[in-house]
Design a protein around this motif. Structure first.
Motif, PDB file in Angstrom:
ATOM      1  N   LEU A 188     -14.286   6.587  -1.138  1.00 21.78           N
ATOM      2  CA  LEU A 188     -13.956   8.021  -1.254  1.00 21.78           C
ATOM      3  C   LEU A 188     -13.015   8.278  -2.279  1.00 21.78           C
ATOM      4  CD1 LEU A 188     -14.541   9.601   2.183  1.00 21.78           C
ATOM      5  CD2 LEU A 188     -16.141   9.951   0.166  1.00 21.78           C
ATOM      6  N   ASN A 189     -13.193   9.034  -2.939  1.00 19.71           N
ATOM      7  CA  ASN A 189     -11.884   9.852  -3.880  1.00 19.71           C
ATOM      8  C   ASN A 189     -11.223  11.009  -3.335  1.00 19.71           C
ATOM      9  OD1 ASN A 189     -12.526   7.832  -6.163  1.00 19.71           O
ATOM     10  ND2 ASN A 189     -14.222   9.422  -6.802  1.00 19.71           N
ATOM     11  N   PRO A 190      -9.908  11.044  -3.326  1.00 17.82           N
ATOM     12  CA  PRO A 190      -8.980  12.027  -2.672  1.00 17.82           C
ATOM     13  C   PRO A 190      -9.005  13.280  -3.761  1.00 17.82           C
ATOM     14  CG  PRO A 190      -7.408  10.386  -3.509  1.00 17.82           C
ATOM     15  CD  PRO A 190      -8.960   9.799  -3.752  1.00 17.82           C
ATOM     16  N   THR A 191      -9.031  14.486  -3.088  1.00 18.54           N
ATOM     17  CA  THR A 191      -9.108  15.419  -3.601  1.00 18.54           C
ATOM     18  C   THR A 191      -7.737  15.732  -4.201  1.00 18.54           C
ATOM     19  OG1 THR A 191     -10.316  16.687  -1.957  1.00 18.54           O
ATOM     20  CG2 THR A 191      -9.284  18.178  -3.613  1.00 18.54           C
ATOM     21  N   VAL A 192      -6.663  15.507  -3.815  1.00 22.94           N
ATOM     22  CA  VAL A 192      -5.432  15.278  -4.483  1.00 22.94           C
ATOM     23  C   VAL A 192      -4.691  14.135  -3.894  1.00 22.94           C
ATOM     24  CG1 VAL A 192      -5.282  17.798  -4.924  1.00 22.94           C
ATOM     25  CG2 VAL A 192      -4.514  17.011  -2.739  1.00 22.94           C
ATOM     26  N   GLY A 193      -3.529  13.832  -4.601  1.00 23.45           N
ATOM     27  CA  GLY A 193      -2.646  12.688  -4.207  1.00 23.45           C
ATOM     28  C   GLY A 193      -3.196  11.158  -5.048  1.00 23.45           C
ATOM     29  N   SER A 194      -2.298  10.378  -4.572  1.00 22.64           N
ATOM     30  CA  SER A 194      -2.659   9.076  -5.164  1.00 22.64           C
ATOM     31  C   SER A 194      -2.620   7.855  -4.317  1.00 22.64           C
ATOM     32  CB  SER A 194      -1.428   8.727  -6.193  1.00 22.64           C
ATOM     33  OG  SER A 194      -0.266   8.302  -5.673  1.00 22.64           O
ATOM     34  N   ILE A 195      -3.347   6.924  -4.444  1.00 22.41           N
ATOM     35  CA  ILE A 195      -3.399   5.380  -3.662  1.00 22.41           C
ATOM     36  C   ILE A 195      -3.059   4.398  -4.644  1.00 22.41           C
ATOM     37  CG2 ILE A 195      -4.756   4.251  -2.070  1.00 22.41           C
ATOM     38  CD1 ILE A 195      -6.266   6.710  -1.241  1.00 22.41           C
ATOM     39  N   GLY A 212       0.897  -1.940  -6.482  1.00 28.13           N
ATOM     40  CA  GLY A 212       1.299  -1.697  -8.015  1.00 28.13           C
ATOM     41  C   GLY A 212      -0.065  -0.953  -8.808  1.00 28.13           C
ATOM     42  N   LEU A 213      -1.361  -1.097  -8.263  1.00 27.39           N
ATOM     43  CA  LEU A 213      -2.403  -0.734  -9.070  1.00 27.39           C
ATOM     44  C   LEU A 213      -2.973   0.685  -8.446  1.00 27.39           C
ATOM     45  CD1 LEU A 213      -4.324  -4.184  -9.155  1.00 27.39           C
ATOM     46  CD2 LEU A 213      -3.044  -2.900 -10.973  1.00 27.39           C
ATOM     47  N   SER A 214      -3.089   1.656  -9.265  1.00 24.23           N
ATOM     48  CA  SER A 214      -3.831   2.886  -8.770  1.00 24.23           C
ATOM     49  C   SER A 214      -5.027   2.790  -8.514  1.00 24.23           C
ATOM     50  CB  SER A 214      -3.408   3.897 -10.061  1.00 24.23           C
ATOM     51  OG  SER A 214      -4.162   5.228  -9.753  1.00 24.23           O
ATOM     52  N   MET A 215      -5.636   3.275  -7.527  1.00 23.18           N
ATOM     53  CA  MET A 215      -7.154   3.258  -7.232  1.00 23.18           C
ATOM     54  C   MET A 215      -7.772   4.263  -7.898  1.00 23.18           C
ATOM     55  SD  MET A 215      -9.438   2.171  -5.248  1.00 23.18           S
ATOM     56  CE  MET A 215      -8.447   1.014  -3.735  1.00 23.18           C
ATOM     57  N   SER A 216      -7.172   4.981  -8.601  1.00 20.44           N
ATOM     58  CA  SER A 216      -7.961   6.257  -9.645  1.00 20.44           C
ATOM     59  C   SER A 216      -7.873   5.478 -10.868  1.00 20.44           C
ATOM     60  CB  SER A 216      -7.470   7.416  -9.474  1.00 20.44           C
ATOM     61  OG  SER A 216      -5.912   7.244 -10.034  1.00 20.44           O
ATOM     62  N   ASN A 217      -6.890   4.943 -11.432  1.00 23.43           N
ATOM     63  CA  ASN A 217      -6.873   4.443 -12.843  1.00 23.43           C
ATOM     64  C   ASN A 217      -7.344   2.857 -12.879  1.00 23.43           C
ATOM     65  OD1 ASN A 217      -5.564   6.978 -13.409  1.00 23.43           O
ATOM     66  ND2 ASN A 217      -3.428   6.028 -13.279  1.00 23.43           N
ATOM     67  N   HIS A 218      -7.242   2.285 -11.786  1.00 27.37           N
ATOM     68  CA  HIS A 218      -7.927   0.764 -11.860  1.00 27.37           C
ATOM     69  C   HIS A 218      -8.465   0.402 -10.661  1.00 27.37           C
ATOM     70  CE1 HIS A 218      -4.868   0.182 -15.337  1.00 27.37           C
ATOM     71  NE2 HIS A 218      -4.296   0.616 -14.697  1.00 27.37           N
ATOM     72  N   PRO A 219      -9.797   1.203 -10.398  1.00 20.96           N
ATOM     73  CA  PRO A 219     -10.376   1.044  -9.232  1.00 20.96           C
ATOM     74  C   PRO A 219     -10.803  -0.352  -8.939  1.00 20.96           C
ATOM     75  CG  PRO A 219     -11.463   2.261 -10.758  1.00 20.96           C
ATOM     76  CD  PRO A 219     -10.171   2.025 -11.332  1.00 20.96           C
ATOM     77  N   LYS A 220     -11.418  -1.030  -9.895  1.00 19.96           N
ATOM     78  CA  LYS A 220     -11.917  -2.209  -9.706  1.00 19.96           C
ATOM     79  C   LYS A 220     -10.870  -3.517  -9.416  1.00 19.96           C
ATOM     80  CE  LYS A 220     -15.171  -5.799 -11.830  1.00 19.96           C
ATOM     81  NZ  LYS A 220     -15.911  -6.038 -13.199  1.00 19.96           N
ATOM     82  N   LYS A 221      -9.934  -3.456 -10.159  1.00 22.01           N
ATOM     83  CA  LYS A 221      -8.794  -4.468  -9.647  1.00 22.01           C
ATOM     84  C   LYS A 221      -8.043  -3.987  -8.527  1.00 22.01           C
ATOM     85  CE  LYS A 221      -7.566  -5.315 -14.497  1.00 22.01           C
ATOM     86  NZ  LYS A 221      -6.575  -5.514 -15.576  1.00 22.01           N
ATOM     87  N   ALA A 222      -7.919  -2.839  -8.063  1.00 22.76           N
ATOM     88  CA  ALA A 222      -7.271  -2.433  -6.843  1.00 22.76           C
ATOM     89  C   ALA A 222      -8.317  -3.002  -5.615  1.00 22.76           C
ATOM     90  CB  ALA A 222      -7.120  -0.969  -6.719  1.00 22.76           C
ATOM     91  N   LEU A 243       0.847  -1.171   0.034  1.00 21.70           N
ATOM     92  CA  LEU A 243       0.035  -0.111  -0.016  1.00 21.70           C
ATOM     93  C   LEU A 243       0.984   1.188   0.108  1.00 21.70           C
ATOM     94  CD1 LEU A 243      -2.633   1.509   0.299  1.00 21.70           C
ATOM     95  CD2 LEU A 243      -2.283   1.378   2.826  1.00 21.70           C
ATOM     96  N   GLU A 244       0.526   2.131  -0.968  1.00 20.18           N
ATOM     97  CA  GLU A 244       1.334   3.415  -0.953  1.00 20.18           C
ATOM     98  C   GLU A 244       0.281   4.394  -1.011  1.00 20.18           C
ATOM     99  OE1 GLU A 244       4.285   3.978  -3.816  1.00 20.18           O
ATOM    100  OE2 GLU A 244       5.348   1.928  -3.201  1.00 20.18           O
ATOM    101  N   VAL A 245       0.466   5.621   0.120  1.00 17.69           N
ATOM    102  CA  VAL A 245      -0.497   6.519   0.211  1.00 17.69           C
ATOM    103  C   VAL A 245       0.418   7.934  -0.071  1.00 17.69           C
ATOM    104  CG1 VAL A 245      -2.283   7.726   1.387  1.00 17.69           C
ATOM    105  CG2 VAL A 245      -2.340   5.368   1.742  1.00 17.69           C
ATOM    106  N   LYS A 246       0.407   8.625  -1.229  1.00 16.09           N
ATOM    107  CA  LYS A 246       1.292   9.523  -1.740  1.00 16.09           C
ATOM    108  C   LYS A 246       0.541  10.945  -1.431  1.00 16.09           C
ATOM    109  CE  LYS A 246       4.468   6.716  -4.042  1.00 16.09           C
ATOM    110  NZ  LYS A 246       5.112   6.554  -5.375  1.00 16.09           N
ATOM    111  N   GLN A 247       0.774  11.810  -0.605  1.00 10.21           N
ATOM    112  CA  GLN A 247       0.462  13.191  -0.635  1.00 10.21           C
ATOM    113  C   GLN A 247      -1.174  13.348  -0.772  1.00 10.21           C
ATOM    114  OE1 GLN A 247       2.579  15.962   0.190  1.00 10.21           O
ATOM    115  NE2 GLN A 247       4.200  14.084   0.684  1.00 10.21           N
ATOM    116  N   VAL A 248      -1.676  12.379  -0.034  1.00 11.01           N
ATOM    117  CA  VAL A 248      -3.141  12.623  -0.227  1.00 11.01           C
ATOM    118  C   VAL A 248      -3.879  13.519   0.538  1.00 11.01           C
ATOM    119  CG1 VAL A 248      -5.433  11.126   0.313  1.00 11.01           C
ATOM    120  CG2 VAL A 248      -3.505  10.057  -1.053  1.00 11.01           C
TER     121      VAL A 248
END
Length: 370
Positions: free
Chosen positions: A51-58, A62-72, A2-7
């Protein structure tokens, strides 16, 4: 894992979370602490995709929650504080329903449900209506729906809330076992649970991570001095002088429970023995005499602080052994997790309730400018 970056999650006229940044490795059990309204539930809902973050990435494995939400999401098991159960369903029917939602193939569904029922101690209750289960078994059902698809990451929000002591012990043991095969993020208000289950602690306050480390290392990271409480048998003034003369000791503070006064008072009030030994029978001079003298001494209790956070225990031990003053007790003093939590979170400026953290639908989200 799990990586939570500047969220950040921003709301109009409401506190959100700000620049949350941490990561978790496979096999870790991480405790997530914070006062009510600090942002724990908001952070966990962003991690699980609710919930979707206002800014940042989760990123999950290796799967981005914003780009691949179902797989993540397929890699996550989530137990909210209130388990998502349907009270009119049976245990077996509910688990079949969750297995279908999770896309478990038909050939694997029966086997997987059987494994979960056995692992969570639900045998014999398959046909029972969920409404009739105890709170402890409802919590087990919540864990069952979270692990039925064998996720890599488990996110557990207050999993022992409202349980009796026996149920708490059972659920903690289940979490410990789950931690052998899963990465676990555990939110709790029960601080001893952190020491029991977790190998790392995150503390959040006012929407920001204020501490990240191993429970045993948090006190050192706060700049606390190395302190040792001692109980030593020997002449009070001599013991204090020897301790104060050691090169790495900053201060020696007699404790209120120092037994020397009590020993003096006892000596003054104790009647003399019927027959006194004549003076010529006094112990011989030398080591034997010194040992006899020390044996008659009361104990001295002190708190000793080190210079430059040095470990002074060996230094004290060898000096007291050299002077033949027995150390009856030696304990390193450090801040408890409760002390650390209060120290990091009591500066909260605005009091909030659980509802403010949970009722996300009542908050107006702020969208950053393009």
């Amino acid at each position: 894992m799990l990586e939570v970056k500047q969220v950040s999650k921003l709301y109009e006229n409401q506190r959100g979370v700000h620049n949350i940044d941490f990561s978790m490795s496979r096999g870790e059990i991480v405790g997530f602490l914070g006062p009510n309204g600090a942002g724990k539930t908001t952070t966990m809902r962003m991690i699980t995709g609710y919930l979707n973050p206002t800014v940042g990435s989760i990123t999950i494995d290796g799967l981005s929650m914003s780009n691949h939400p179902k797989k993540a999401r397929q890699k996550i098991g989530y137990l909210p504080e209130t388990p998502p159960l349907y009270p009119e369903m049976t245990v077996q029917g509910y688990l079949e329903f969750i297995a279908d939602l999770r896309g478990i193939p038909g050939k694997d569904k029966k086997r997987r449900i059987g494994e979960v029922i056995e692992r969570l101690g639900l045998q014999g209750r398959e046909r029972q209506i969920i409404r009739g289960l105890s709170k402890g078994y409802k919590q087990r059902m919540g864990l069952a729906q979270a692990i039925i698809h064998n996720p890599d990451l488990l996110v557990l929000d207050e999993p022992t809330s409202g349980l009796d002591p026996k149920q708490i012990i059972e659920i903690r043991q289940l979490i410990r076992e789950l931690g052998e095969n899963h990465t676990v993020l555990l939110s709790t208000h029960i601080l001893p649970e952190i020491n029991t289950l977790c190998n790392r602690v995150l503390i959040i306050n006012q929407g920001r991570i204020v501490m990240d480390g191993h429970p045993d290392q948090l006190a050192n990271s706060l700049g606390e001095r190395f302190e040792v409480s001692l109980e030593i048998k020997g002449p009070r003034q001599a013991v204090l002088a020897e301790l104060r003369g050691l090169p790495h000791i900053a201060s020696v503070q007699p404790l209120a429970a120092d037994a020397s006064a009590a020993g003096t008072a006892a000596a003054a009030t104790t009647p003399a023995a019927p027959e006194q030994q004549p003076e010529q029978d006094a112990p011989e001079q030398g080591a034997g005499a010194e040992a006899a003298t020390v044996a008659d001494e009361p104990t001295v209790k002190v708190l000793v602080s080190a210079k430059d956070n040095a470990d002074i225990r060996e230094e004290i031990f060898y000096r007291m052994a050299e002077r033949r003053y027995p150390i009856l007790a030696m304990k390193r003093e450090s801040l408890s997790l409760e002390d650390i939590f209060l120290k990091l979170t009591t500066n909260e400026a605005v009091e909030t309730s659980d509802d403010e953290d949970d009722n996300e639908s009542t908050k107006a989200e702020v969208t950053p400018n393009a």
